[in-house]
Scaffold this motif. Structure first.
Motif, PDB file in Angstrom:
ATOM      1  N   UNK A 168       0.679  -0.906   0.003  1.00  0.00           N
ATOM      2  CA  UNK A 168       0.063  -0.034   0.058  1.00  0.00           C
ATOM      3  C   UNK A 168       0.550   1.236  -0.036  1.00  0.00           C
ATOM      4  N   UNK A 169       1.780   1.181   0.730  1.00  0.00           N
ATOM      5  CA  UNK A 169       2.918   2.380   0.800  1.00  0.00           C
ATOM      6  C   UNK A 169       3.503   2.520  -0.454  1.00  0.00           C
ATOM      7  N   UNK A 170       4.130   1.582  -1.173  1.00  0.00           N
ATOM      8  CA  UNK A 170       4.795   1.767  -2.345  1.00  0.00           C
ATOM      9  C   UNK A 170       3.814   2.265  -3.609  1.00  0.00           C
ATOM     10  N   UNK A 171       2.566   1.625  -3.489  1.00  0.00           N
ATOM     11  CA  UNK A 171       1.675   2.087  -4.688  1.00  0.00           C
ATOM     12  C   UNK A 171       1.329   3.616  -4.312  1.00  0.00           C
ATOM     13  N   UNK A 172       1.116   3.934  -3.198  1.00  0.00           N
ATOM     14  CA  UNK A 172       1.019   5.383  -2.872  1.00  0.00           C
ATOM     15  C   UNK A 172       2.006   6.177  -3.293  1.00  0.00           C
ATOM     16  N   UNK A 173       3.351   5.956  -3.077  1.00  0.00           N
ATOM     17  CA  UNK A 173       4.194   6.773  -3.552  1.00  0.00           C
ATOM     18  C   UNK A 173       4.272   6.425  -4.952  1.00  0.00           C
ATOM     19  N   UNK A 174       4.222   5.421  -5.637  1.00  0.00           N
ATOM     20  CA  UNK A 174       4.212   5.381  -7.181  1.00  0.00           C
ATOM     21  C   UNK A 174       3.093   6.115  -7.605  1.00  0.00           C
ATOM     22  N   UNK A 175       2.058   6.050  -7.140  1.00  0.00           N
ATOM     23  CA  UNK A 175       0.794   6.828  -7.951  1.00  0.00           C
ATOM     24  C   UNK A 175       0.947   8.527  -7.542  1.00  0.00           C
ATOM     25  N   UNK A 176       1.710   8.695  -6.632  1.00  0.00           N
ATOM     26  CA  UNK A 176       2.072  10.080  -6.325  1.00  0.00           C
ATOM     27  C   UNK A 176       3.301  10.489  -7.262  1.00  0.00           C
ATOM     28  N   UNK A 177       4.106   9.829  -7.827  1.00  0.00           N
ATOM     29  CA  UNK A 177       5.247  10.067  -8.548  1.00  0.00           C
ATOM     30  C   UNK A 177       6.357  10.315  -7.881  1.00  0.00           C
ATOM     31  N   UNK A 178       6.439   9.684  -6.700  1.00  0.00           N
ATOM     32  CA  UNK A 178       7.667   9.881  -5.808  1.00  0.00           C
ATOM     33  C   UNK A 178       8.808   8.946  -6.329  1.00  0.00           C
ATOM     34  N   UNK A 213       6.027   4.514 -14.464  1.00  0.00           N
ATOM     35  CA  UNK A 213       7.312   4.854 -14.881  1.00  0.00           C
ATOM     36  C   UNK A 213       8.188   6.051 -13.743  1.00  0.00           C
ATOM     37  N   UNK A 214       8.253   5.386 -12.636  1.00  0.00           N
ATOM     38  CA  UNK A 214       8.750   6.223 -11.663  1.00  0.00           C
ATOM     39  C   UNK A 214      10.053   5.712 -11.224  1.00  0.00           C
ATOM     40  N   UNK A 215      10.818   6.482 -11.334  1.00  0.00           N
ATOM     41  CA  UNK A 215      12.304   6.337 -11.250  1.00  0.00           C
ATOM     42  C   UNK A 215      12.555   5.882  -9.687  1.00  0.00           C
ATOM     43  N   UNK A 216      13.235   4.655  -9.449  1.00  0.00           N
ATOM     44  CA  UNK A 216      13.726   4.073  -8.360  1.00  0.00           C
ATOM     45  C   UNK A 216      15.072   3.413  -8.373  1.00  0.00           C
ATOM     46  N   UNK A 217      15.614   3.320  -7.215  1.00  0.00           N
ATOM     47  CA  UNK A 217      16.835   2.583  -6.787  1.00  0.00           C
ATOM     48  C   UNK A 217      16.752   1.417  -6.005  1.00  0.00           C
ATOM     49  N   UNK A 218      17.375   0.561  -6.136  1.00  0.00           N
ATOM     50  CA  UNK A 218      17.494  -0.586  -5.033  1.00  0.00           C
ATOM     51  C   UNK A 218      18.857  -0.751  -4.517  1.00  0.00           C
ATOM     52  N   UNK A 219      18.825  -0.635  -3.177  1.00  0.00           N
ATOM     53  CA  UNK A 219      20.114  -1.085  -2.576  1.00  0.00           C
ATOM     54  C   UNK A 219      20.132  -2.390  -1.931  1.00  0.00           C
TER      55      UNK A 219
END
Length: 344
Positions: A136-146, A171-177
């Protein structure tokens, strides 16, 4: 609009995050000290954490007796509340980061905290390992284009696949650590080679969030290609609190960032060419085309007329087609370097 541009546009640069986390022990003054230290040591960013304590866990967990840090409180709820900053304190920290010219990153542990941080206006968002499965948190941030930096400890590949798909969908930028959620992480659990796996599988920037004692593993991760590095920092490993003992003290932080910058220089690029410093030796020791006999004007040059030896300033074997089969326009003495100007 928040963007990972600073990270994405530096192909041979390691973006270093000083993880203050909870090591401020509830003090804005300690945060400021750690911000100054991070800047002086060459870090790109500092990172804190934001939780909505009341919705962090069940009441049973929150109200359970917890005697680990009596200075902070006697229950898990009290300890967590002691370590949380309010909006005014975060504004003060944000402004201090701006004055210090260092990026301000914060981990959002829930949607309420994410909204808080969006309103605050931080530079980058971070998702902790144990929130990678908080869909739910990931979808919220993705929908907000964060755009987000996401740690991958405590996860299976299918968990990372799902997180990747959530951000990729919008199409939201993301980095995996790459991260191992073991505090501290033993050497035989670090598994640095997973950086290659993540890089090949997701085609996004991959970094490393380390919890090892010392920093050798972090340097190996950078040599492996980690482009974002996150390490916990502290004023003193002996301080009371969750993460001080596995954190880097100021002198260690300084040495780590120094060594990371050296690795960047050593890694160079993936382009193979003769470097400026090699050119002298190349000209001195490569073998080039030399006349092995006196060659008369009008001769059609073939392999029987030549040999290869130092120096390398003449025609190399790979370029021999430039003159083989051509007619000489002058006499060429034995042991002379062959030159294209000697042919019609």
């Amino acid at each position: 609009m928040i963007s990972l541009e600073k990270i994405l546009n530096n192909n041979n640069y390691t973006y270093f995050i000083s993880e203050i986390g909870l090591n401020h022990n509830g003090s804005v003054d300690i945060v400021k000290d750690l911000i100054r230290i991070s800047k002086d040591c060459g870090a790109d960013a500092v990172k804190l954490q934001k939780r909505d304590v009341e919705n962090l866990a069940t009441r049973k967990i929150l109200d359970a007796a917890d005697n680990r840090f009596p200075e902070f409180g006697s229950t898990y709820r009290e300890i967590r509340q002691h370590l949380e900053f309010n909006h005014a304190q975060y504004l003060e920290i944000k402004e201090f980061c701006k004055e210090t010219k260092i990026d301000f990153i914060c981990t959002a542990f829930d949607i309420i905290s994410a909204k808080f941080l969006i309103n605050l206006g931080i530079d980058y968002f971070k998702i902790a390992s144990h929130s990678l499965t908080h869909v739910q948190l990931l979808k919220f941030l993705s929908d907000e284009k964060i755009p987000c930096i996401l740690s991958t400890g405590m996860s299976e590949m299918e968990d990372i696949d799902l997180a990747h798909s959530i951000f990729k969908k919008n199409d939201v930028e993301h980095v995996f650590l790459h991260c191992v959620s073991s505090y501290p992480t033993p050497d035989d659990e670090v598994n640095i080679d997973i950086i290659d796996t993540l890089t090949d599988r997701y085609k996004v920037i991959i970094g490393y969030s380390g919890h090892e004692i010392g920093y050798f593993s972090t340097l190996i991760a950078v040599a492996k290609g980690a482009r974002v590095v996150e390490r916990h920092i502290t004023l003193d490993k002996k301080m009371i609190g969750f993460d001080h003992s596995l954190s880097l003290e100021p002198e260690e932080l300084k040495l780590l960032i120094r060594d990371i910058r050296k690795i960047e220089t050593l890694r160079g690029t993936n382009v193979k060419k003769v470097t400026d410093v090699e050119l002298f030796k190349k000209n001195q020791y490569n073998v080039s085309m030399i006349a092995n006999q006196d060659i008369k004007k009008g001769t059609i040059l073939d392999e029987s007329h030549i040999e290869y030896k130092n120096p390398g300033t003449g025609i190399l074997h790979k370029d021999s087609k430039l003159v083989l089969g051509k007619k000489t326009n002058q006499n060429i003495n034995k042991d002379t370097i062959i030159d294209v100007k000697m042919f019609n």
